[in-house]
Design a protein around this motif. Structure first.
Motif, PDB file in Angstrom:
ATOM      1  N   ASP A 169       0.854  -1.104  -0.146  1.00 25.63           N
ATOM      2  CA  ASP A 169      -0.090  -0.059   0.038  1.00 25.63           C
ATOM      3  C   ASP A 169       1.009   1.145  -0.102  1.00 25.63           C
ATOM      4  O   ASP A 169       1.990   1.226   0.566  1.00 25.63           O
ATOM      5  N   PRO A 170       0.305   2.203  -0.655  1.00 25.50           N
ATOM      6  CA  PRO A 170       1.208   3.557  -0.381  1.00 25.50           C
ATOM      7  C   PRO A 170       1.133   4.052   0.754  1.00 25.50           C
ATOM      8  O   PRO A 170       0.319   4.018   1.540  1.00 25.50           O
ATOM      9  N   PRO A 171       2.202   5.162   1.130  1.00 25.73           N
ATOM     10  CA  PRO A 171       1.874   5.593   2.457  1.00 25.73           C
ATOM     11  C   PRO A 171       0.666   6.685   2.413  1.00 25.73           C
ATOM     12  O   PRO A 171       0.163   7.101   1.597  1.00 25.73           O
ATOM     13  N   PRO A 172       0.230   7.011   3.876  1.00 17.48           N
ATOM     14  CA  PRO A 172      -1.173   7.636   4.074  1.00 17.48           C
ATOM     15  C   PRO A 172      -0.767   9.186   3.718  1.00 17.48           C
ATOM     16  O   PRO A 172      -1.802   9.850   3.235  1.00 17.48           O
ATOM     17  N   SER A 173       0.348   9.669   3.425  1.00 24.87           N
ATOM     18  CA  SER A 173       0.711  11.206   2.753  1.00 24.87           C
ATOM     19  C   SER A 173       1.772  10.824   1.625  1.00 24.87           C
ATOM     20  O   SER A 173       2.646   9.994   1.718  1.00 24.87           O
ATOM     21  N   LEU A 174       1.570  11.654   0.704  1.00 30.07           N
ATOM     22  CA  LEU A 174       2.364  11.427  -0.500  1.00 30.07           C
ATOM     23  C   LEU A 174       3.213  12.635  -0.551  1.00 30.07           C
ATOM     24  O   LEU A 174       4.125  12.755  -1.421  1.00 30.07           O
ATOM     25  N   THR A 175       3.372  13.660   0.504  1.00 25.43           N
ATOM     26  CA  THR A 175       4.004  14.725   0.345  1.00 25.43           C
ATOM     27  C   THR A 175       4.876  14.891   1.695  1.00 25.43           C
ATOM     28  O   THR A 175       6.076  15.340   1.643  1.00 25.43           O
ATOM     29  N   PRO A 225       7.539  13.913   4.029  1.00 26.34           N
ATOM     30  CA  PRO A 225       8.822  13.060   4.028  1.00 26.34           C
ATOM     31  C   PRO A 225       8.815  12.051   5.189  1.00 26.34           C
ATOM     32  O   PRO A 225       9.333  11.042   5.091  1.00 26.34           O
ATOM     33  N   ARG A 226       8.527  12.584   6.398  1.00 26.06           N
ATOM     34  CA  ARG A 226       8.615  11.723   7.731  1.00 26.06           C
ATOM     35  C   ARG A 226       7.540  10.665   7.413  1.00 26.06           C
ATOM     36  O   ARG A 226       7.951   9.433   7.789  1.00 26.06           O
ATOM     37  N   VAL A 227       6.528  11.110   7.082  1.00 26.29           N
ATOM     38  CA  VAL A 227       5.318   9.999   6.696  1.00 26.29           C
ATOM     39  C   VAL A 227       5.814   8.793   5.722  1.00 26.29           C
ATOM     40  O   VAL A 227       5.565   7.616   6.212  1.00 26.29           O
ATOM     41  N   ILE A 228       6.377   9.137   4.726  1.00 26.11           N
ATOM     42  CA  ILE A 228       6.608   8.405   3.622  1.00 26.11           C
ATOM     43  C   ILE A 228       7.763   7.444   4.113  1.00 26.11           C
ATOM     44  O   ILE A 228       7.855   6.164   3.736  1.00 26.11           O
ATOM     45  N   ALA A 229       8.963   8.182   4.715  1.00 26.16           N
ATOM     46  CA  ALA A 229      10.164   7.333   5.357  1.00 26.16           C
ATOM     47  C   ALA A 229       9.752   6.316   6.438  1.00 26.16           C
ATOM     48  O   ALA A 229      10.001   5.173   6.562  1.00 26.16           O
ATOM     49  N   ASP A 230       8.952   6.587   7.316  1.00 23.05           N
ATOM     50  CA  ASP A 230       8.391   5.659   8.253  1.00 23.05           C
ATOM     51  C   ASP A 230       7.340   4.589   7.603  1.00 23.05           C
ATOM     52  O   ASP A 230       7.645   3.721   8.072  1.00 23.05           O
ATOM     53  N   HIS A 231       6.745   4.948   6.594  1.00 16.58           N
ATOM     54  CA  HIS A 231       5.764   3.916   6.017  1.00 16.58           C
ATOM     55  C   HIS A 231       6.803   2.718   5.219  1.00 16.58           C
ATOM     56  O   HIS A 231       6.521   1.418   5.313  1.00 16.58           O
ATOM     57  N   ASP A 232       7.842   3.238   4.697  1.00 19.11           N
ATOM     58  CA  ASP A 232       8.798   2.423   4.137  1.00 19.11           C
ATOM     59  C   ASP A 232       9.580   1.432   4.940  1.00 19.11           C
ATOM     60  O   ASP A 232       9.656   0.334   4.890  1.00 19.11           O
ATOM     61  N   TRP A 233       9.896   2.114   6.063  1.00 18.26           N
ATOM     62  CA  TRP A 233      10.730   1.583   7.242  1.00 18.26           C
ATOM     63  C   TRP A 233       9.994   0.297   7.720  1.00 18.26           C
ATOM     64  O   TRP A 233      10.054  -0.804   7.989  1.00 18.26           O
ATOM     65  N   ALA A 234       8.571   0.794   8.316  1.00 21.11           N
ATOM     66  CA  ALA A 234       7.829  -0.433   8.743  1.00 21.11           C
ATOM     67  C   ALA A 234       7.322  -1.391   7.634  1.00 21.11           C
ATOM     68  O   ALA A 234       7.532  -2.450   8.313  1.00 21.11           O
ATOM     69  N   ALA A 235       7.189  -1.050   6.450  1.00 19.70           N
ATOM     70  CA  ALA A 235       7.217  -2.433   5.477  1.00 19.70           C
ATOM     71  C   ALA A 235       8.357  -3.183   5.415  1.00 19.70           C
ATOM     72  O   ALA A 235       8.259  -4.622   5.386  1.00 19.70           O
ATOM     73  N   PHE A 236       9.589  -2.642   5.507  1.00 18.02           N
ATOM     74  CA  PHE A 236      10.707  -3.285   5.385  1.00 18.02           C
ATOM     75  C   PHE A 236      11.225  -4.040   6.577  1.00 18.02           C
ATOM     76  O   PHE A 236      11.424  -4.983   6.722  1.00 18.02           O
ATOM     77  N   SER A 237      10.594  -3.453   7.810  1.00 25.35           N
ATOM     78  CA  SER A 237      11.166  -3.992   9.311  1.00 25.35           C
ATOM     79  C   SER A 237      10.167  -5.397   9.276  1.00 25.35           C
ATOM     80  O   SER A 237      10.333  -6.264  10.010  1.00 25.35           O
ATOM     81  N   ALA A 238       8.822  -5.619   8.463  1.00 23.86           N
ATOM     82  CA  ALA A 238       8.071  -6.851   8.587  1.00 23.86           C
ATOM     83  C   ALA A 238       8.627  -7.869   7.560  1.00 23.86           C
ATOM     84  O   ALA A 238       8.176  -9.026   7.751  1.00 23.86           O
ATOM     85  N   VAL A 239       9.836  -7.520   6.894  1.00 19.64           N
ATOM     86  CA  VAL A 239      10.386  -8.607   5.974  1.00 19.64           C
ATOM     87  C   VAL A 239      11.217  -9.349   6.882  1.00 19.64           C
ATOM     88  O   VAL A 239      11.905  -8.987   7.616  1.00 19.64           O
ATOM     89  N   THR A 240      11.162 -10.743   6.724  1.00 20.24           N
ATOM     90  CA  THR A 240      11.870 -11.885   7.676  1.00 20.24           C
ATOM     91  C   THR A 240      13.020 -12.403   6.825  1.00 20.24           C
ATOM     92  O   THR A 240      14.201 -12.763   7.313  1.00 20.24           O
ATOM     93  N   MET A 241      12.878 -12.531   5.553  1.00 26.29           N
ATOM     94  CA  MET A 241      14.140 -12.902   4.752  1.00 26.29           C
ATOM     95  C   MET A 241      14.189 -12.319   3.592  1.00 26.29           C
ATOM     96  O   MET A 241      13.130 -11.822   2.799  1.00 26.29           O
ATOM     97  N   MET A 242      15.599 -12.050   3.112  1.00 29.71           N
ATOM     98  CA  MET A 242      15.707 -11.317   2.149  1.00 29.71           C
ATOM     99  C   MET A 242      15.858 -12.103   0.777  1.00 29.71           C
ATOM    100  O   MET A 242      16.234 -13.576   1.235  1.00 29.71           O
TER     101      MET A 242
END
Length: 244
Positions: A15-21, A23-40
């Motif tokens: 899903d896209p971030p809740p704000s498209l403008t 920067p903090r919301v975009i960065a936090d959204h991407d980090w939350a998604a990556f943090s949920a990855v268990t295997m590369m």
């Protein structure tokens, strides 16, 4: 870059971030998604690679952004790991969209239409934000998304009108700038942990004044390309060709 295997969704984050403008919301959204990855996964182990197939993309490149080069190199020095293949400075790019194989005449039509449409778009500046990642790469988030989504939509419309399809609709576009690709399946946690401190670095700025139509190839564990067309935002293409 290339299509994922059927067992993996092709859009990350889903899903896209809740704000498209913001920067903090975009960065936090991407980090939350990556943090949920268990295997590369192995980025290079993908389908859709028949040897005779042309691979055409719209790219934004970073030749005129030394601060982005410096930020990427600083992060790469701290991520010297055998499972990560670093992207060289001249290989840094933002993939806007993949273009279906087309005849030279069709590509000329697409380029001419893109030149006209992109002349109506203003150049813009992106913030290259803290590191995050995907299932197969370490990458920077980007903000704001608005100009990138507009560019993606414009190029998609241009291609559709010329009968040249793009790989994903704008709703599936997730802007990012990769600095390393994973070359084997490994647990994600050590990479996530290594990235954490680097996320405190100040963002860099990437001025965007144009977009390139490139023919992409893979050389070992590195992407290289030949520029077919360079389209300027708010201006005209100089038609230059170069090689990376």
């Amino acid at each position: 870059m290339y299509p994922d295997t059927p067992t993996r969704p092709t859009v990350f984050p889903a899903d896209p971030p809740p704000s498209l403008t913001d920067p903090r919301v975009i960065a936090d959204h991407d980090w939350a998604a990556f943090s949920a990855v268990t295997m590369m996964v192995n980025h290079w182990d993908r389908t859709g690679r028949s040897s005779g197939r042309r691979r055409l993309y719209w790219f934004i490149t970073a030749e005129q952004a030394p601060d982005v080069h410096s930020l990427a190199e600083r992060c790469q020095r701290q991520l010297s790991r055998p499972e990560l293949d670093h992207t060289a400075a001249d290989g840094l790019h933002i993939t806007i969209s993949r273009v279906s194989a087309a005849s030279e005449d069709m590509l000329a039509t697409v380029a001419a239409a893109a030149r006209a449409r992109c002349a109506e778009l203003d150049p813009f500046i992106l913030q290259v934000l803290p590191l995050a990642g995907s299932r197969g790469a370490v990458r920077f988030s980007l903000a704001p998304w608005g100009p990138l989504l507009q560019l993606h939509s414009t190029l998609t419309d241009v291609g559709t009108a010329a009968g040249v399809a793009t790989a994903k609709p704008t709703s599936g576009f997730r802007p990012h700038l990769g600095i390393a690709y994973c070359n084997r399946p490994v647990p994600a946690e050590p990479i996530q942990r290594a990235i954490t401190d680097l996320r405190r670095l100040e963002p860099a700025e990437l001025p965007v004044s144009g977009v390139k139509l490139v023919e992409l190839r893979r050389e070992d564990h590195r992407y290289r390309w030949t520029t077919l067309e360079e389209i300027r935002l708010g201006g005209v293409s100089d038609g230059a060709r170069d090689k990376r």
